[in-house]
Enzyme design. Structure first.
Site, PDB file in Angstrom:
ATOM      1  N   GLU A 165      33.039  53.150  -7.930  1.00 27.32           N
ATOM      2  CA  GLU A 165      32.829  54.452  -8.563  1.00 27.32           C
ATOM      3  C   GLU A 165      33.755  55.406  -7.845  1.00 27.32           C
ATOM      4  OE1 GLU A 165      32.101  58.093  -8.729  1.00 27.32           O
ATOM      5  OE2 GLU A 165      30.094  57.735  -7.938  1.00 27.32           O
ATOM      6  N   CYS A 220      31.749  63.855  -7.893  1.00 29.32           N
ATOM      7  CA  CYS A 220      32.604  63.142  -8.841  1.00 29.32           C
ATOM      8  C   CYS A 220      32.219  63.467 -10.281  1.00 29.32           C
ATOM      9  CB  CYS A 220      32.507  61.635  -8.610  1.00 29.32           C
ATOM     10  SG  CYS A 220      33.143  61.104  -7.015  1.00 29.32           S
TER      11      CYS A 220
END
Length: 463
Positions: free
Chosen positions: A234, A268
């Site tokens: 990720e 993020c």
């Protein structure tokens, strides 16, 4: 990079830690391997009891560990408490759902007969020790969303945490120890990033998961690929936030402020590129700018603070370079764009709104890891989607519209791991989380996440 707690609100180094040497790393890898051979045979009732005990302890520790998190990486104390509470929720969710998620399954009876079998089933078995390379921005949540499903599946964990959150990393190891997990099931490796390759190449380590920068993901993926080991990555995100003419502009603008500045803008999945239809562009920007300018920047330990410091001096400098580049290429600054007055100590930066952003600017292609929003004007939905997809990243996305046809179009055409309609992106243990393109691959959370580090074993018996 030294392993140390440096308070980003003051720049003061509070504690330093000696990195583990090669012998200590070897001892912990060996312990994880030994523990796996025993722990993988435990049943779901035992694993459930252990994880529920860990959740209870974390809930008891919540005020203290929240202060540690805020001290180490600078998020407002209220946000640190919310992060810890979210971890408790995820632990309890996996404790209650893992057995059903990993229940044996298989083909239909007709397909079983067609394969020539009397029975054919799929069993989900753990892989072994998993190396978790985790970032500082959500130092509890990023670890727990890996550890809870991995441990419930019967794996063991080796945590290489970011070097600026060592106290949080050591706390997590102690949490699972106090909960009663056998020795070696979950351990922290207090090392620098230079030790990651050696651990990943160790044949006793089965797989790896990483949340972090694109560069870190490339490095881990290259080593894992050479060793033919499973990884979940990720990585970065530059999530689009589309505002279309039928949107509730008051809600869209208010939510946009939170979506951009959550975790001091260092997330993020924070919305970063605000793509607004020309018909509502000016009104949205006015509302959004007012909301961003009204945020209180200050001491993250103060309950009234909305935005604390960035986690590092380098992080602030990187953000300043992106803003300066955008302004130099013609972007307008509606608010912010500088270090706040009166906060000379620590690594603070004002919530910032940039308008007139174009592909000529670095912010169009790079991730802004801080409270800086890039705003685009789009003439229609086609143009909005083109802008949204003109990014190397594809983590998540947000769409504001009351038009069902526009929703379906966005779900079909947005290049992202998630589409959140009339709300902001947020992770939840029941929903898969991850991205496409340079945002990584694989999924965390939900049934998808718990099966990432399982061996789907086909068991076929002849008729």
């Amino acid at each position: 990079m030294p392993i140390a707690t440096v308070n980003p609100a003051t720049g003061e180094t509070l504690r330093t830690f000696r990195p583990f040497g090669p012998d200590e790393v070897e001892e912990r890898v060996a312990a994880a391997h030994r523990a796996f051979r025993r722990y993988r045979t435990t049943g779901f009732p035992e694993r459930t009891a252990l994880l529920l005990r860990a959740a209870d302890l974390l809930e008891e520790d919540l005020p203290e560990i929240a202060r540690t998190v805020t001290t180490e990486m600078g998020k407002p104390l209220t946000a640190a408490r919310a992060e810890a509470a979210k971890c408790v929720k995820a632990m309890r969710w996996y404790a209650g759902n893992a057995e059903a998620l990993l229940a044996d399954d298989g083909p239909s009876d007709a397909d079983v007969r067609d394969s020539g079998a009397a029975t054919a089933r799929v069993h989900y078995r753990p892989l072994g020790p998993v190396l978790a390379v985790m970032p500082w921005n959500f130092p509890l949540w990023q670890v727990v969303r890996f550890a809870a499903p991995a441990l419930m599946a019967g794996n063991t964990g080796l945590l290489k945490h970011a070097s600026n959150v060592p106290q949080t990393a050591l706390y997590l190891e102690d949490l699972f120890r106090r909960a009663g997990y056998p020795d070696g099931v979950f351990q922290t490796l207090l090392t620098g990033s230079d030790a990651v390759e050696g651990v990943l190449r160790d044949p006793r380590v089965a797989a790896a998961t990483l949340t972090g920068s694109e560069a870190a993901g490339r490095s881990v993926a290259a080593v894992a690929g050479d060793e033919v080991k499973k990884t979940v990555l990720e990585l970065g995100g530059s999530d689009p936030y589309l505002v279309l003419p039928s949107a509730d502009l008051e809600r869209a603008a208010a939510t946009a402020v939170t979506a951009r500045t959550q975790n001091n803008g260092q997330s993020c999945i924070a919305a970063k590129r605000f793509i607004v239809h020309a018909d509502v562009h000016d009104e949205f920007v006015d509302r959004f700018t007012a909301g961003m300018a009204a945020l209180r920047v200050g001491d993250p330990m103060d309950e009234a603070t909305d935005v604390g410091p960035l986690a590092s001096e380098r992080g602030r400098a990187d953000l300043e370079e992106l803003v300066d580049d955008a302004v130099g290429h013609g972007a307008g600054v509606r608010c912010g764009g500088r270090r706040p007055e009166g906060l000379d100590r620590g690594w603070y930066y004002e919530p910032t709104v940039l308008t007139g952003v174009t592909p000529a600017m670095r912010v169009h292609h790079e991730e802004t890891f801080g409270p800086v929003a890039s705003v685009y004007r789009a003439g229609n939905l086609d143009e909005a989607l083109d802008i949204a997809n003109d990014s190397p990243f594809g983590l998540s996305s947000n769409v504001w519209t009351r038009d069902d046809a526009e929703v379906e179009r966005c779900v079909r055409d947005l290049e992202a791991g998630g589409v959140y309609v009339n709300g902001m992106t947020a992770s939840h243990p029941a929903l898969p989380f991850g991205g496409v393109k340079r945002s990584g691959y694989g999924r965390e959370l939900s049934g998808h996440g718990i099966k990432e580090f399982c061996n789907a074993t086909t068991v076929w018996r002849a008729a």
